[in-house]
Each structure stands twice: as structure tokens, then as C-alpha cells.
Design a protein around this motif. Sequence first.
Motif, short mmCIF file in Angstrom:
data_model
loop_
_atom_site.label_atom_id
_atom_site.label_comp_id
_atom_site.label_asym_id
_atom_site.label_seq_id
_atom_site.Cartn_x
_atom_site.Cartn_y
_atom_site.Cartn_z
N SER A 1 0.70 -1.46 0.33
CA SER A 1 -0.17 -0.20 0.06
C SER A 1 0.86 0.63 0.00
O SER A 1 0.93 2.38 -0.40
N GLU A 2 2.02 1.41 0.58
CA GLU A 2 2.67 2.37 0.68
C GLU A 2 3.40 2.92 -0.99
O GLU A 2 3.81 3.54 -1.69
N PHE A 3 3.92 1.47 -1.27
CA PHE A 3 4.74 1.46 -2.64
C PHE A 3 3.61 1.79 -3.91
O PHE A 3 4.06 2.53 -4.50
N LEU A 4 2.53 1.87 -3.82
CA LEU A 4 1.63 1.78 -4.49
C LEU A 4 1.50 3.27 -4.71
O LEU A 4 0.62 4.13 -5.45
N LYS A 5 1.14 4.69 -3.30
CA LYS A 5 1.65 5.54 -3.79
C LYS A 5 2.05 6.25 -4.55
O LYS A 5 2.17 7.63 -4.98
N TYR A 6 4.05 5.10 -5.24
CA TYR A 6 4.50 6.34 -5.74
C TYR A 6 4.78 5.28 -7.10
O TYR A 6 4.68 6.19 -8.58
N SER A 7 4.80 4.05 -7.01
CA SER A 7 3.99 3.22 -8.76
C SER A 7 2.87 2.96 -9.11
O SER A 7 2.21 2.37 -7.67
N LYS A 8 1.76 3.04 -9.90
CA LYS A 8 1.08 1.73 -10.45
C LYS A 8 1.32 0.06 -10.80
O LYS A 8 0.51 -0.34 -10.78
N ASN A 9 2.81 -0.37 -10.85
CA ASN A 9 3.23 -1.58 -10.66
C ASN A 9 3.51 -2.28 -9.81
O ASN A 9 4.68 -2.01 -9.48
N VAL A 10 2.58 -3.02 -8.35
CA VAL A 10 3.36 -3.49 -7.41
C VAL A 10 2.24 -4.19 -7.17
O VAL A 10 1.46 -4.88 -7.48
N ASP A 11 3.69 -5.71 -7.11
CA ASP A 11 2.59 -6.88 -7.41
C ASP A 11 3.99 -7.42 -5.47
O ASP A 11 4.82 -7.33 -5.57
N ILE A 12 3.31 -8.47 -5.24
CA ILE A 12 3.30 -9.55 -4.62
C ILE A 12 3.60 -10.81 -4.82
O ILE A 12 2.82 -11.34 -5.56
N THR A 13 4.20 -11.55 -4.67
CA THR A 13 4.64 -12.94 -4.60
C THR A 13 4.32 -13.74 -3.52
O THR A 13 5.73 -13.55 -2.66
N GLN A 14 4.44 -14.94 -3.89
CA GLN A 14 4.70 -15.84 -2.62
C GLN A 14 5.34 -17.37 -3.75
O GLN A 14 5.68 -18.63 -2.69
N ASP A 15 5.76 -16.94 -4.83
CA ASP A 15 6.38 -18.57 -5.50
C ASP A 15 8.39 -18.26 -5.09
O ASP A 15 8.42 -19.43 -5.01
N CYS A 16 8.72 -17.11 -4.45
CA CYS A 16 9.62 -17.03 -4.45
C CYS A 16 10.44 -16.24 -2.66
O CYS A 16 9.67 -15.56 -2.75
N LYS A 17 11.52 -16.79 -2.82
CA LYS A 17 12.09 -15.57 -1.29
C LYS A 17 13.80 -15.67 -2.05
O LYS A 17 14.12 -16.38 -1.98
N GLY A 18 13.45 -14.81 -1.41
CA GLY A 18 15.35 -14.14 -0.68
C GLY A 18 16.38 -13.93 -2.29
O GLY A 18 15.51 -13.67 -3.22
#
Length: 174
Positions: free
Chosen positions: A69-86
Amino acid sequence: MRARIVIFATAAFALTGCSSSYQFEHEGMQQNAKLNPELGVLISTPDDGFYGQKKYPNSAKATVQTIKSEFLKYSKNVDITQDCKGKQCLQSIDNQQYGYYIEPVILHWEDRNTEWSGKSDKVEIQIITYDAKTHQIIKDARFSGKSKWMTLGGDHPQDLLKDPTEEYINSLYQ
């Protein structure tokens, strides 16, 4: 007169327990590095937080939702992934779609019954921001929060995330 001093001192003490406190540590900031709002952001989902042997389900979800939600204040393309880490995620990211990779880590998550025990909720989060093309760390920040001592109930560690996360992400763009 003495009664006024006692009342004032009591009120001052009570008010000091009415606000949450935060501590920040910033590392690895590239000189004058500012993120480009035109580039997408991919956020990996950390493991759920814990305190001792107790694991807190959905703490990871609350953390990434706050960050998103904080990144969406600056960028329109913000996604979350659960497929990978690190680093695995960093190696497989589509750097045409995402210019930045965000790796949050929950270091400490403690949800206490503050109103009954007087023990504060605590949270400690690390957020590492990478350049998706170069794989270099842009900024590595760690913050911890502690809830106010006096609550009326309903406070949780996730309530401690918004202010420091907002400050961190503002520092990346401004």
C-alpha cells in the motif's frame, strides 16, 4: 499546590505511555539513489513472524500488504509474490516488468495482551530493496516498533508497521 503537581506528574507519565515508539537503522544506501516511479516493484512474502516458539499466522500477509500500500503511492505496478523468496526471487525476476525487488524479513513479532499484562506489542522488520537489473542492494533498512503502554485493546504488531514503512518508502522516492 502539591495536589496540582501530583496531577500534572501523573498526567505526564500517562501520556508518555500513550504513543508507540520506533527505531530505524539504514544501511547500504547508494549515494543519492532514488527509485523511479515508472518502474514496477515486486515484493516477496516473508515467513510469518514469531516470538519464541509461537508463530503468528497472517503476520507475513499483514506485512506485505502494508508495504504494497505504501509503494502504491509512488508506483502503479506493485505486485506481491509467494512463489519465491530471497536471492532465488532476485535471480528469477522479470526485470522488464519490475525495476525493483523488495525482500521483507520479519525478525520479531510479539503480540501481547498489553491492556492486561502491561507488556507492549513489539515488531522488528528488515526491508531490503534491490535493483532488479544489477541485483545490487539499493537500501537495507531495519526498524523496530513498540506499542504504547496504555491501550484500550485492539492494538497488534501490524498496527506498528504503517508509520515506519511509510517513512522508509518515502525515503526511497524523495
